[in-house]
Motif scaffolding. Structure first.
Motif, PDB file in Angstrom:
ATOM      1  N   SER A  74       0.722  -1.210  -0.153  1.00 16.45           N
ATOM      2  CA  SER A  74      -0.078   0.049   0.013  1.00 16.45           C
ATOM      3  C   SER A  74       0.891   1.294   0.028  1.00 16.45           C
ATOM      4  N   TYR A  75       2.118   1.090  -0.070  1.00 13.53           N
ATOM      5  CA  TYR A  75       2.847   2.346  -0.184  1.00 13.53           C
ATOM      6  C   TYR A  75       3.409   3.084  -1.219  1.00 13.53           C
ATOM      7  N   LEU A  76       3.925   3.996  -1.317  1.00 13.50           N
ATOM      8  CA  LEU A  76       4.218   4.958  -2.542  1.00 13.50           C
ATOM      9  C   LEU A  76       5.598   4.541  -2.820  1.00 13.50           C
ATOM     10  N   LEU A  77       5.797   4.594  -4.354  1.00 12.38           N
ATOM     11  CA  LEU A  77       6.831   4.304  -5.028  1.00 12.38           C
ATOM     12  C   LEU A  77       7.033   5.638  -5.878  1.00 12.38           C
ATOM     13  N   ASN A  78       8.103   6.393  -5.618  1.00 13.55           N
ATOM     14  CA  ASN A  78       7.962   7.848  -6.060  1.00 13.55           C
ATOM     15  C   ASN A  78       9.113   7.913  -7.191  1.00 13.55           C
ATOM     16  N   LEU A  79       8.911   8.201  -8.230  1.00 12.07           N
ATOM     17  CA  LEU A  79       9.856   8.092  -9.485  1.00 12.07           C
ATOM     18  C   LEU A  79      10.374   9.467  -9.938  1.00 12.07           C
ATOM     19  N   GLY A  80      11.737   9.679 -10.262  1.00  9.76           N
ATOM     20  CA  GLY A  80      11.894  11.064 -10.453  1.00  9.76           C
ATOM     21  C   GLY A  80      11.877  11.246 -11.847  1.00  9.76           C
ATOM     22  N   GLU A  81      12.220  12.627 -12.281  1.00  6.49           N
ATOM     23  CA  GLU A  81      12.000  12.872 -13.640  1.00  6.49           C
ATOM     24  C   GLU A  81      12.523  12.147 -14.573  1.00  6.49           C
ATOM     25  N   THR A 137      -6.981   2.190  -0.743  1.00 10.72           N
ATOM     26  CA  THR A 137      -6.005   2.984   0.330  1.00 10.72           C
ATOM     27  C   THR A 137      -4.657   2.982  -0.527  1.00 10.72           C
ATOM     28  N   ASP A 138      -4.329   1.901  -1.512  1.00 12.30           N
ATOM     29  CA  ASP A 138      -3.170   1.992  -1.910  1.00 12.30           C
ATOM     30  C   ASP A 138      -2.310   3.419  -2.467  1.00 12.30           C
ATOM     31  N   GLN A 139      -1.121   3.788  -2.283  1.00 12.15           N
ATOM     32  CA  GLN A 139      -0.601   4.791  -2.786  1.00 12.15           C
ATOM     33  C   GLN A 139      -0.093   4.717  -4.421  1.00 12.15           C
ATOM     34  N   LEU A 179     -16.230  -3.775 -15.331  1.00 17.73           N
ATOM     35  CA  LEU A 179     -15.193  -4.362 -15.069  1.00 17.73           C
ATOM     36  C   LEU A 179     -15.078  -4.506 -13.327  1.00 17.73           C
ATOM     37  N   GLN A 180     -14.525  -5.627 -13.042  1.00 15.60           N
ATOM     38  CA  GLN A 180     -13.925  -5.894 -11.873  1.00 15.60           C
ATOM     39  C   GLN A 180     -12.826  -5.260 -11.534  1.00 15.60           C
ATOM     40  N   TYR A 181     -12.419  -4.209 -12.002  1.00 16.33           N
ATOM     41  CA  TYR A 181     -11.059  -3.632 -11.740  1.00 16.33           C
ATOM     42  C   TYR A 181     -11.107  -2.078 -12.111  1.00 16.33           C
ATOM     43  N   TYR A 182     -10.568  -1.299 -11.414  1.00 20.54           N
ATOM     44  CA  TYR A 182     -10.451   0.185 -11.874  1.00 20.54           C
ATOM     45  C   TYR A 182      -8.936   0.566 -11.534  1.00 20.54           C
ATOM     46  N   TRP A 183      -8.639   1.807 -12.074  1.00 21.62           N
ATOM     47  CA  TRP A 183      -7.471   2.589 -11.922  1.00 21.62           C
ATOM     48  C   TRP A 183      -7.612   4.019 -11.343  1.00 21.62           C
ATOM     49  N   GLY A 184      -6.898   4.334 -10.331  1.00 17.86           N
ATOM     50  CA  GLY A 184      -7.211   5.604  -9.804  1.00 17.86           C
ATOM     51  C   GLY A 184      -6.111   6.492  -9.992  1.00 17.86           C
ATOM     52  N   ILE A 185      -6.320   7.777 -10.383  1.00 20.07           N
ATOM     53  CA  ILE A 185      -5.433   8.696 -10.845  1.00 20.07           C
ATOM     54  C   ILE A 185      -5.347  10.119 -10.007  1.00 20.07           C
ATOM     55  N   THR A 187       3.564  15.828 -11.499  1.00 21.13           N
ATOM     56  CA  THR A 187       3.396  14.486 -11.112  1.00 21.13           C
ATOM     57  C   THR A 187       2.036  13.785 -11.718  1.00 21.13           C
ATOM     58  N   ILE A 188       2.153  12.624 -11.983  1.00 23.10           N
ATOM     59  CA  ILE A 188       0.944  11.709 -12.063  1.00 23.10           C
ATOM     60  C   ILE A 188       1.060  10.390 -11.310  1.00 23.10           C
ATOM     61  N   LYS A 189       0.164  10.344 -10.515  1.00 20.33           N
ATOM     62  CA  LYS A 189       0.091   8.993  -9.342  1.00 20.33           C
ATOM     63  C   LYS A 189      -0.896   8.251  -9.927  1.00 20.33           C
ATOM     64  N   ALA A 190      -0.727   6.763  -9.992  1.00 20.59           N
ATOM     65  CA  ALA A 190      -1.759   5.721 -10.633  1.00 20.59           C
ATOM     66  C   ALA A 190      -1.571   4.602  -9.547  1.00 20.59           C
ATOM     67  N   TYR A 191      -2.745   3.984  -9.337  1.00 18.30           N
ATOM     68  CA  TYR A 191      -2.982   2.785  -8.573  1.00 18.30           C
ATOM     69  C   TYR A 191      -3.970   1.976  -9.177  1.00 18.30           C
ATOM     70  N   PRO A 192      -3.721   0.470  -9.297  1.00 22.97           N
ATOM     71  CA  PRO A 192      -4.822  -0.347  -9.593  1.00 22.97           C
ATOM     72  C   PRO A 192      -5.339  -0.757  -8.416  1.00 22.97           C
ATOM     73  N   VAL A 193      -6.893  -1.246  -8.649  1.00 27.17           N
ATOM     74  CA  VAL A 193      -7.540  -1.655  -7.808  1.00 27.17           C
ATOM     75  C   VAL A 193      -8.414  -2.915  -8.089  1.00 27.17           C
ATOM     76  N   ALA A 194      -8.227  -3.861  -7.397  1.00 29.86           N
ATOM     77  CA  ALA A 194      -8.761  -5.311  -8.062  1.00 29.86           C
ATOM     78  C   ALA A 194     -10.365  -5.690  -7.511  1.00 29.86           C
ATOM     79  N   SER A 195     -11.201  -4.591  -7.899  1.00 35.72           N
ATOM     80  CA  SER A 195     -12.632  -4.726  -7.696  1.00 35.72           C
ATOM     81  C   SER A 195     -13.394  -3.729  -8.433  1.00 35.72           C
ATOM     82  N   ALA A 196     -14.770  -3.796  -8.452  1.00 35.84           N
ATOM     83  CA  ALA A 196     -15.442  -2.837  -9.305  1.00 35.84           C
ATOM     84  C   ALA A 196     -15.575  -1.673  -8.428  1.00 35.84           C
TER      85      ALA A 196
END
Length: 463
Positions: free
Chosen positions: A132-139, A163-165, A228-234, A204-213
């Motif tokens: 659930s943690y954040l992986l922060n990538l530079g430019e 709740t994932d980062q 879809l039983q899946y979505y992505w947060g941005i 920055t653009i932050k994205a996380y996948p969620v394994a549910s509707a």
């Protein structure tokens, strides 16, 4: 040279160099200089754990092979790399920053805290599980597959909950290529590709996948079996973005009653809590992709959730339930609609009201705490979604219930500050009860006040 007969080698000077001819093998290594430790001659191997407690570990262009865990509360830098080559799962934590990292471990690696990578993350073998943690990538950072392509056994894995980062990537305004988020959830590789035609300002653009509707797609306004039983947060801070977001799904993600030929793309826009839907092109249906195109867009039009489904199965707007009196969450008269908020609703606790949670599984999509929310210690299964407001959350233990407590939406901050952002405009967390407990890591800005007659210890996120 081999120092594995020494249990732990500690570097705690000011500015130090490690000069050697041939690979040096250590057991455990602790790096805690006031300035830096720099490799100057060759690779080293740490057969146990590596701790960077302070300062910088500069690899000097060499490879630092680690077979155990890594705690990095400082900085790793250089054009060499840290090579994760253990035979059991390797833990990585400490909230520090890395240069290049190469994972070559069939058992994978997992985060125990947020980390940053300013170089490249190379996946040679194994899963890089950020949980659930954040992986922060530079430019200048990228995620690279060495050998076989990304897959369900070679990817960045998230827990797959709201709740994932997730992964956050920093983009300059000069970036004009494609960046892949090669992530997914347990046994499901579900990447996102972002194509850049341009951006007026970087960010920055932050994205996380969620394994549910999506949690807002519920009866009677929606039908989760036909999406879809899946979505992505941005969540983003970029402005003037033009280009495409391309999400990948598989047949196993289709709802039990879904008809792919009838699918529309769907974006829940955070700025206005409404769903935007468009017919999914046949090419997307054939390729099992969902494409969203943007022109001169910023966070108000980008930020939200992305999925697909039959259009009449997805509600057009979300329903808001606002408190009108002090009362129990489960009492209809507490709310302006004279009914109890269902899962996936927007809940607003007004400034003059206190709402009591005395039963299990309160799961709104968004919660705005402008008044007071009291959660009984014995209740379980809550997830308060995206939480904002400057009111008070009253707990009887030190564990923050699931939710996105420090996620900003545009100019509106989250309920809690993230580390380094303490100040005004946030909410207050009050800790009650007549027993001792330990606070979790979400509380980064603490102001202790004197106990009340009930022997309460209160901790406030400055408001």
């Amino acid at each position: 040279f081999t120092s594995t007969s020494i249990d732990t080698t500690i570097f705690n000077g000011a500015t130090q160099i490690l000069s050697n001819t041939g690979t040096v093998n250590f057991h455990h290594v602790v790096v805690e200089p006031s300035n830096s430790l720099t490799l100057t001659d060759d690779d080293i191997t740490v057969e146990g754990n590596l701790a960077i407690n302070s300062g910088a570990l500069a690899d000097g262009g060499y490879t630092i092979t680690v077979l155990g865990d890594i705690h990095n509360a400082g900085t790793h830098q250089g054009v060499g790399k840290i090579y994760l080559n253990g035979t059991t799962t390797q833990d990585i934590g400490g909230n520090g920053t890395f240069g290049n990292v190469d994972l070559d471990n069939t058992e994978g690696a997992r985060l125990t805290g947020n980390i940053g990578i300013n170089g490249d993350l190379t996946l040679s073998d194994g899963i890089f599980n950020i949980r659930s943690y954040l992986l922060n990538l530079g430019e200048d950072s990228d995620i690279i597959a060495n050998g076989d392509d990304f897959s369900a056994s070679k990817m960045v894995q998230c827990n797959g909950t709201i709740t994932d980062q997730g992964i956050q990537k920093d983009f300059s305004n000069a970036f004009s290529s494609t960046f892949k988020f090669p992530f997914g959830t347990y046994l499901k590789y579900r990447p996102l590709e972002i194509d850049f035609d341009g951006a007026s300002d970087g960010g920055t653009i932050k994205a996380y996948p969620v394994a549910s509707a999506h949690p807002t797609i519920i009866a009677p306004a929606g039908d989760p079996t036909r999406v879809l039983q899946y979505y992505w947060g941005i969540v983003s801070s970029i402005t003037g973005y033009s280009g495409d977001f391309v999400f990948k799904f598989e047949d196993v993600d289709l709802g039990s009653s879904a008809t792919l030929d009838d699918f529309y793309s769907a974006q829940l826009v955070l700025a206005n809590d409404s769903w935007l839907k468009a017919a999914l092109p046949q090419t997307d249906k054939d390729n099992r992709t969902i494409t969203f195109s943007f022109t001169n867009a910023d966070s108000e039009t980008i930020d939200g959730s992305f999925t697909a489904g039959e259009p009449d199965a997805i509600p057009n707007v979300l329903t808001t339930y606002s408190s009108v009196i002090t009362g129990d969450w489960d009492t209809p008269a507490t709310w302006d609609r004279n009914s109890v908020p269902p899962q996936g609703a927007i809940v607003v606790i007004q400034a003059e009201d206190t709402v009591y949670v005395t039963t299990h599984r309160k799961r709104p999509y968004r919660t705005r705490i402008n008044g007071r929310l009291e959660i009984e210690r014995t209740t379980l299964g809550h997830n308060f979604g995206l939480v904002q407001g400057s009111g008070t959350l009253a707990l009887e233990n030190g564990i923050l219930p699931p939710g996105k407590w420090n996620e900003s939406v545009g100019e509106i901050p989250g309920f809690l500050p993230i580390e380094g952002e303490c100040g005004t405009g946030f909410g207050t967390v009050e800790f009650g009860g007549d027993f001792s407990y330990t606070l979790d890591e979400n509380f980064t800005c603490l102001l202790y006040t004197s106990p009340s007659p009930r022997d309460r210890t209160r901790s406030r996120m400055p408001s």
